[in-house]
Design an enzyme around this catalytic site. Structure first.
Site, short mmCIF file in Angstrom:
data_model
loop_
_atom_site.label_atom_id
_atom_site.label_comp_id
_atom_site.label_asym_id
_atom_site.label_seq_id
_atom_site.Cartn_x
_atom_site.Cartn_y
_atom_site.Cartn_z
CB CYS A 44 -0.92 -0.03 1.22
SG CYS A 44 -2.01 1.38 1.32
CB CYS A 49 -3.31 2.69 -1.32
SG CYS A 49 -3.35 1.03 -0.66
CE LYS A 52 -4.91 4.15 -6.07
NZ LYS A 52 -5.44 2.82 -5.91
CE1 TYR A 179 -10.92 -1.79 -6.10
CE2 TYR A 179 -11.23 -4.04 -6.79
CZ TYR A 179 -11.55 -2.99 -5.96
OH TYR A 179 -12.50 -3.16 -4.99
CD GLU A 183 -7.12 2.22 -8.74
OE1 GLU A 183 -8.02 2.33 -7.90
OE2 GLU A 183 -5.96 1.90 -8.43
CG HIS A 437 -28.54 23.34 -2.50
ND1 HIS A 437 -28.69 22.48 -3.57
CD2 HIS A 437 -28.70 24.60 -2.98
CE1 HIS A 437 -28.94 23.20 -4.66
NE2 HIS A 437 -28.95 24.49 -4.33
CD GLU A 442 -28.21 19.26 -3.05
OE1 GLU A 442 -29.13 19.59 -2.28
OE2 GLU A 442 -27.67 20.07 -3.82
P1 FAD Z 1 1.42 -6.09 1.96
O1 FAD Z 1 1.07 -4.69 2.19
O2 FAD Z 1 1.65 -6.52 0.55
O3 FAD Z 1 2.70 -6.43 2.84
C1 FAD Z 1 3.38 -7.65 2.76
C2 FAD Z 1 4.84 -7.39 3.13
O4 FAD Z 1 5.48 -8.64 3.36
C3 FAD Z 1 5.63 -6.72 2.00
O5 FAD Z 1 6.27 -5.56 2.49
C4 FAD Z 1 6.66 -7.78 1.59
O6 FAD Z 1 7.89 -7.21 1.17
C5 FAD Z 1 6.81 -8.56 2.88
N1 FAD Z 1 7.29 -9.93 2.71
C6 FAD Z 1 6.84 -10.87 1.84
N2 FAD Z 1 7.47 -12.04 2.05
C7 FAD Z 1 8.34 -11.83 3.09
C8 FAD Z 1 9.25 -12.67 3.78
N3 FAD Z 1 9.40 -13.97 3.47
N4 FAD Z 1 9.99 -12.13 4.77
C9 FAD Z 1 9.85 -10.82 5.11
N5 FAD Z 1 8.98 -9.99 4.49
C10 FAD Z 1 8.23 -10.50 3.50
N6 FAD Z 1 -6.03 -1.17 -1.38
C11 FAD Z 1 -6.86 -0.19 -0.96
O7 FAD Z 1 -7.54 -0.37 0.06
N7 FAD Z 1 -6.95 1.00 -1.64
C12 FAD Z 1 -6.21 1.27 -2.74
O8 FAD Z 1 -6.32 2.36 -3.31
C13 FAD Z 1 -5.32 0.26 -3.19
N8 FAD Z 1 -4.55 0.50 -4.28
C14 FAD Z 1 -3.67 -0.47 -4.69
C15 FAD Z 1 -2.91 -0.22 -5.82
C16 FAD Z 1 -2.03 -1.17 -6.28
C17 FAD Z 1 -1.19 -0.88 -7.50
C18 FAD Z 1 -1.90 -2.41 -5.58
C19 FAD Z 1 -0.93 -3.46 -6.06
C20 FAD Z 1 -2.67 -2.68 -4.46
C21 FAD Z 1 -3.57 -1.71 -4.01
N9 FAD Z 1 -4.38 -1.93 -2.89
C22 FAD Z 1 -5.25 -0.97 -2.48
C23 FAD Z 1 -4.34 -3.23 -2.16
C24 FAD Z 1 -3.48 -3.09 -0.88
O9 FAD Z 1 -2.23 -2.55 -1.21
C25 FAD Z 1 -3.32 -4.46 -0.22
O10 FAD Z 1 -4.59 -5.02 -0.01
C26 FAD Z 1 -2.59 -4.36 1.12
O11 FAD Z 1 -1.33 -3.77 0.96
C27 FAD Z 1 -2.44 -5.76 1.74
O12 FAD Z 1 -1.73 -5.67 2.93
P2 FAD Z 1 -0.92 -6.93 3.49
O13 FAD Z 1 -0.45 -6.55 4.84
O14 FAD Z 1 -1.71 -8.15 3.35
O15 FAD Z 1 0.32 -7.12 2.52
P1 NDP Z 2 -8.28 -7.72 -10.30
O1 NDP Z 2 -8.61 -9.06 -9.78
O2 NDP Z 2 -9.05 -6.55 -9.87
O3 NDP Z 2 -8.38 -7.77 -11.91
C1 NDP Z 2 -7.64 -8.66 -12.66
C2 NDP Z 2 -8.04 -8.50 -14.12
O4 NDP Z 2 -7.15 -9.25 -14.93
C3 NDP Z 2 -9.45 -8.98 -14.40
O5 NDP Z 2 -10.05 -8.10 -15.30
C4 NDP Z 2 -9.21 -10.34 -15.03
O6 NDP Z 2 -10.17 -10.71 -15.97
C5 NDP Z 2 -7.92 -10.10 -15.78
N1 NDP Z 2 -7.17 -11.33 -16.01
C6 NDP Z 2 -6.88 -12.30 -15.12
N2 NDP Z 2 -6.16 -13.28 -15.71
C7 NDP Z 2 -5.98 -12.90 -17.00
C8 NDP Z 2 -5.33 -13.48 -18.11
N3 NDP Z 2 -4.71 -14.66 -18.01
N4 NDP Z 2 -5.35 -12.83 -19.28
C9 NDP Z 2 -6.00 -11.64 -19.38
N5 NDP Z 2 -6.64 -11.04 -18.38
C10 NDP Z 2 -6.63 -11.66 -17.19
O7 NDP Z 2 -6.72 -7.57 -10.05
P2 NDP Z 2 -5.76 -6.31 -10.10
O8 NDP Z 2 -4.45 -6.88 -10.49
O9 NDP Z 2 -6.33 -5.20 -10.89
O10 NDP Z 2 -5.73 -5.86 -8.57
C11 NDP Z 2 -5.47 -6.80 -7.54
C12 NDP Z 2 -6.24 -6.45 -6.30
O11 NDP Z 2 -5.64 -5.35 -5.65
C13 NDP Z 2 -7.68 -6.00 -6.55
O12 NDP Z 2 -8.55 -7.09 -6.66
C14 NDP Z 2 -7.97 -5.15 -5.36
O13 NDP Z 2 -8.45 -5.95 -4.31
C15 NDP Z 2 -6.61 -4.57 -5.01
N6 NDP Z 2 -6.56 -3.18 -5.49
C16 NDP Z 2 -7.39 -2.26 -4.91
C17 NDP Z 2 -7.42 -0.97 -5.38
C18 NDP Z 2 -8.35 0.02 -4.75
O14 NDP Z 2 -8.84 -0.25 -3.65
N7 NDP Z 2 -8.63 1.15 -5.38
C19 NDP Z 2 -6.55 -0.53 -6.47
C20 NDP Z 2 -5.71 -1.57 -6.99
C21 NDP Z 2 -5.72 -2.84 -6.51
P3 NDP Z 2 -11.48 -11.53 -15.59
O15 NDP Z 2 -12.33 -10.54 -14.87
O16 NDP Z 2 -12.01 -11.92 -16.91
O17 NDP Z 2 -11.05 -12.67 -14.75
#
Ligand code: FAD
Ligand code: NDP
Length: 448
Positions: A44, A49, A52, A179, A183, A437, A442
């Protein structure tokens, strides 16, 4: 008994879920270690998050400059954009946040261990060759981008690399319809990149309300994103300094970059799970019970690695439920209903509760209210953005069971609506609420 161990709790992964668990447990007097292989804060903070959202803000300026003219502003010098400035300012801000995370962990009394952790036995962990024992282990290792096996996949980038690109591409292809794909399509398009979105299905964001998906798609196309649905990429090839992205329809697109946003998989590789009874499901995510306990009684898991709802606030709530379960004998479980969420696409989408399709499956008698209008900002701003709102009501008890919005400030508005829905508000409660308003919000209290 717990004194026989180096730590009461050893957390693997300092992301959203891991940091919250470690901080709270340590501040309650538990002896806690937290291992992190990369930067503190996890996905994140570092590649999710936060950066992004900063990029989304950056990409919105061209439309704001244009809108400003209608409001009497004249900027005679043409606006220019410098990618390096955005990228580096973003990195500095992330560095500031990393330091805050470090301070919060240290102040709570947790021991930070930098390095990749491996579970050697149900109560033993190694990091950088050093062995530690712990009464309990928490796996909070998050997820990692999943790119399907197609010829040329090594030429594609994932969202991880998007935050540190050496240069902004002129033309980009994004694959996926979830997502991250939508985005980044908005971000790149807003920053002036010729942006193509390729999605294998016929509707983007398919888990959301279908009216909203259609509005987002329409809005993205209006803003200039070139959308190809019902098509997938069959291969990618490098030709001189360009990439040829070949589609299964037979056509191809030339671009400087291909971003794969095709989902994420649980980060379990190399964790040493073979040394435990921890099991994985068919998506490779860790299987836990409702108290986040794995099949190994001393090992717990939360966050993206258990693949429930992959959102930061959900990982944080799971951390709190786990802490209460482990150290306060609190048996309350996390309620996974009515989790609000937003897609920071352009136009923005936010939602809470059931989609119309889900509501029809669960209830026999529902009412659906819709509103589609030009927001006041666009009257002088001369933009083409519209706002769409939708409310779903269970007619048998008047309860509001779903609210969805596409348009400016959707996330901010739906967060407030989510409280009302969580509290069980009825349509009459919404109707008897006085609007603010003039505002967009609203409209939710005047839907007819
Ligand atoms: P993470 O935050 O992924 O943390 C896992 C940590 O474990 C990492 O730092 C990794 O380096 C570490 N790690 C892994 N393996 C090991 C190991 N063996 N030893 C030591 N450390 C290790 N969610 C939202 O709510 N709003 C958003 O706008 C949003 N935008 C996103 C945009 C993108 C591009 C992505 C990819 C995700 C987004 N998410 C968003 C999803 C959100 O980031 C995740 O749901 C959240 O970070 C999950 O938290 P976590 O603690 O499970 O794992
Ligand atoms: P998502 O699961 O949201 O979307 C994955 C997309 O990739 C779907 O449209 C899926 O299609 C497609 N896909 C999967 N496999 C293939 C393939 N083999 N070939 C072509 N297309 C494929 O995953 P994201 O990677 O976008 O994000 C991961 C997660 O991170 C999200 O689910 C969300 O929980 C979190 N996130 C949250 C954000 C937020 O809160 N604003 C922002 C970014 C990430 P199909 O639907 O047909 O399976």
């Amino acid at each position: 008994m717990s004194n026989n161990f180096d730590f009461d709790l050893f957390v693997i992964g300092a992301g959203s879920g891991g940091v919250r668990t470690a901080r709270v447990a340590a501040s309650q007097g538990k002896r806690v270690a937290i291992a992190e292989v990369s930067d503190l804060g996890g996905t994140c903070v570092n590649v999710g998050c936060v950066p992004k959202k900063l990029f989304v803000y950056a990409s919105q300026f061209p439309e704001l400059f244009h809108a400003g003219e209608g409001y009497g502003w004249n900027h005679s010098n043409q606006a220019t954009f410098n990618w390096n400035t955005l990228r580096d300012n973003k990195s500095n801000e992330i560095g500031r946040l990393n330091a805050i995370y470090q301070r919060l962990l240290k102040d709570s009394g947790a021991t930070i261990i930098q390095g990749r952790a491996k579970i050697e036995a149900p109560q033993r962990i190694s990091v950088n060759g050093q062995q530690y024992s712990a009464k309990k282990i928490l796996i909070a290792t998050g997820g990692w981008p999943r790119i399907p096996d197609i010829p040329g996949k090594e030429l594609a980038v994932s969202s991880n690399e998007m935050f540190s690109l050496a240069e902004l591409p002129k033309r980009a292809v994004i694959v996926g319809g979830g997502y991250i794909a939508v985005e980044f399509a908005g971000i790149l398009n807003g920053l002036g990149v010729e942006t193509h979105l390729i999605y294998r299905g016929n509707q983007l964001l398919k888990s959301f309300d279908s009216d909203c998906c259609a509005k987002v798609t329409e809005g993205m196309i209006k803003k200039g994103i070139k959308m190809t649905l019902d098509t997938n990429v069959s291969s990618i090839a490098k030709c001189h300094q360009q990439l040829n992205i070949n589609l299964d329809s037979g056509s191809s697109i030339t671009a400087d970059m291909v971003l794969y946003a095709t989902g994420r998989q649980a980060n379990t590789e190399g964790l040493g799970l073979e040394n435990t009874k921890v099991t994985l499901n068919d998506r490779n995510a860790i299987v836990v019970d409702e108290n986040y306990c794995t099949n190994e009684p001393s090992i717990y898991a939360i966050g993206d690695v258990i693949d429930r709802v992959q959102l930061t606030p959900v990982a944080i709530k799971q951390a709190m439920v786990l802490i209460n379960h482990l150290y306060a004998d609190d048996t309350a479980k996390l309620d996974y209903t009515n989790i609000p969420t937003a897609v920071f696409s352009q136009p923005e989408l936010a939602t809470v509760g059931l989609t119309e399709a889900q509501a029809k499956q669960q209830y026999t008698d529902i009412a659906v209210y819709r509103s589609d209008f030009k927001p006041m900002f666009e009257t002088l701003g001369q933009g083409s953005d519209r706002t769409f709102m939708k409310m779903i009501v269970n007619k048998t008890n008047d309860k509001v069971i779903g609210c969805h919005m596409v348009g400016h400030h959707a996330a901010e508005i739906i967060q407030g609506v989510a409280i009302a829905i969580k509290a069980g508000a009825t349509k009459s409660h919404f109707d008897s609420t006085i609007g603010i308003h003039p505002s967009t919000a609203e409209e939710f209290v005047t839907l007819k």
